[in-house]
Design a protein around this motif. Structure first.
Motif, PDB file in Angstrom:
ATOM      1  N   PRO A  81       8.977 -43.940  48.435  1.00 29.10           N
ATOM      2  CA  PRO A  81      10.609 -44.495  48.590  1.00 29.10           C
ATOM      3  C   PRO A  81      10.728 -43.893  50.073  1.00 29.10           C
TER       4      PRO A  81
ATOM      5  N   PRO B 160       7.213 -53.548  48.123  1.00 29.44           N
ATOM      6  CA  PRO B 160       7.827 -52.456  47.888  1.00 29.44           C
ATOM      7  C   PRO B 160       7.239 -51.123  48.037  1.00 29.44           C
ATOM      8  N   PHE B 161       7.816 -50.032  48.529  1.00 28.29           N
ATOM      9  CA  PHE B 161       7.393 -48.658  48.809  1.00 28.29           C
ATOM     10  C   PHE B 161       6.549 -48.711  50.237  1.00 28.29           C
TER      11      PHE B 161
ATOM     12  N   ALA C   7       8.117 -49.898  53.222  1.00 27.69           N
ATOM     13  CA  ALA C   7       9.265 -50.554  53.859  1.00 27.69           C
ATOM     14  C   ALA C   7       9.030 -50.350  55.563  1.00 27.69           C
TER      15      ALA C   7
ATOM     16  N   THR D 290      13.238 -44.594  40.388  1.00 27.21           N
ATOM     17  CA  THR D 290      12.544 -44.839  41.748  1.00 27.21           C
ATOM     18  C   THR D 290      11.175 -44.268  41.380  1.00 27.21           C
TER      19      THR D 290
ATOM     20  N   TYR E 202       4.141 -48.980  40.488  1.00 29.87           N
ATOM     21  CA  TYR E 202       3.473 -49.805  41.849  1.00 29.87           C
ATOM     22  C   TYR E 202       2.040 -49.273  42.058  1.00 29.87           C
TER      23      TYR E 202
ATOM     24  N   HIS F 214       9.068 -59.015  42.809  1.00 33.21           N
ATOM     25  CA  HIS F 214       9.524 -57.659  41.769  1.00 33.21           C
ATOM     26  C   HIS F 214       8.563 -58.032  40.524  1.00 33.21           C
TER      27      HIS F 214
END
Length: 303
Positions: free
Chosen positions: A99, A151-152, A154, A212, A219, A281
């Motif tokens: 995150p 995702p994750f 970034a 999250t 993920y 997603h």
């Protein structure tokens, strides 16, 4: 026949190591390879591989080069055959997983320094001579994470997106100088890169909210499945580097796998971005439980 001088960054393991060995052991004897490492103490596997492949004497040399240190880059340039490099491979890279709010500022800065500023420093050191000589090839290790947001990832994706803009801008400029630049867009590769990720699996998640953290767990399962199904051997990826290196008219981008082209194509064909965001997603977070059938949205298999 005069040998082509090749300099490769990030050769302690993975793609850089395999590419250096492949070129140094080339039966034609066409290459003199400078394999560079941030820490020369990690060059053992490189020389073990050279002995195993029977690389001829003089075909491979190691140099210390830390892409985050301009002095180190300049020193490596000065040690190469009169500063002449025919083929430059910018491969050094670093990842950051988790995150965004869990990342320390130092970790974020390190990834951007290695992946973006480090590539810029390397190009600044070696491009001027290529332009003066009106000849040169540059290969940059890219990623599907530079073509679409994951995702994750970034900060890592931000760094790889930056490389896309950097290389595309140079590709437009360099043809009159006889210099060509290509991105090798890689998917998952079986290297130590995953093990070296800052903030990798098991990293600090304490600053993230429960939802999250739950999504991150999903993920991780997605990535485990993806690596089981789609991770490539470094030798297979090296073949793509060789194709770009030997092409009479190199393209800007070469893909090590076609698996992710549908999602990349969707992103490029969807200016507003909503369809891509929804598809990614679903592809990542609609992970079925073990043994259940997987229904990829729109027939897409996401990274």
């Amino acid at each position: 026949m005069e040998r082509k001088v090749v300099l490769i960054t990030g050769c302690s393991s993975g793609i850089g190591l395999h590419l250096a060995l492949r070129l140094a052991a080339d039966p034609s004897g066409s290459f003199k390879v400078y394999a560079t490492l941030r820490d020369l103490g990690s060059q053992g596997p490189l020389w073990e591989g050279a002995r195993a492949r029977g690389c001829p004497p003089g075909s491979l040399e190691t140099l210390q080069l830390d892409v985050t240190d301009s002095g180190s880059v300049a020193a490596a340039r000065d040690r190469v055959a009169e500063g002449r490099v025919d083929i430059l491979v910018c491969n050094a890279g670093r990842g950051l997983l988790g995150p965004l709010e869990a990342h320390a500022a130092e970790a974020v800065g390190s990834v951007l320094d290695v992946n973006v500023a480090g590539t810029v420093r390397t190009l600044q050191a070696f491009l001027p001579d290529m332009k003066r000589r009106r000849a040169g090839r540059v290969l940059v290790t890219g990623s599907v994470g530079g073509l679409m947001g994951l995702p994750f990832n970034a900060v890592y994706c931000a760094s790889k997106f930056a490389l896309e803009g950097l290389c595309e801008s140079l590709a437009v400029l360099l043809p009159p100088f006889g210099v060509h630049i290509s991105l090798i867009e890689c998917g998952p590769v079986r290297t130590a890169f995953q093990e070296k990720l800052e903030g990798g699996p098991g990293g600090v998640l304490g600053s993230a909210d429960p939802q999250t953290r739950a999504l991150f767990s999903r993920y991780q399962r997605h990535c485990q499945r993806l690596f089981r199904e789609a991770a490539q051997d470094p030798e297979d990826v090296v073949q793509v580097f060789l194709r770009a290196l030997r092409a009479p008219r190199p393209a800007l981008r070469y893909f090590s796998t076609e698996r992710f082209l549908p999602l990349a194509g969707l992103r490029l064909s969807d200016p507003g971005g909503s369809r891509y965001v929804d598809a990614m997603h679903r592809a990542v977070f609609s992970e079925p439980e073990e043994g259940e059938a997987r229904d990829a949205p729109g027939g897409l298999q996401g990274p």
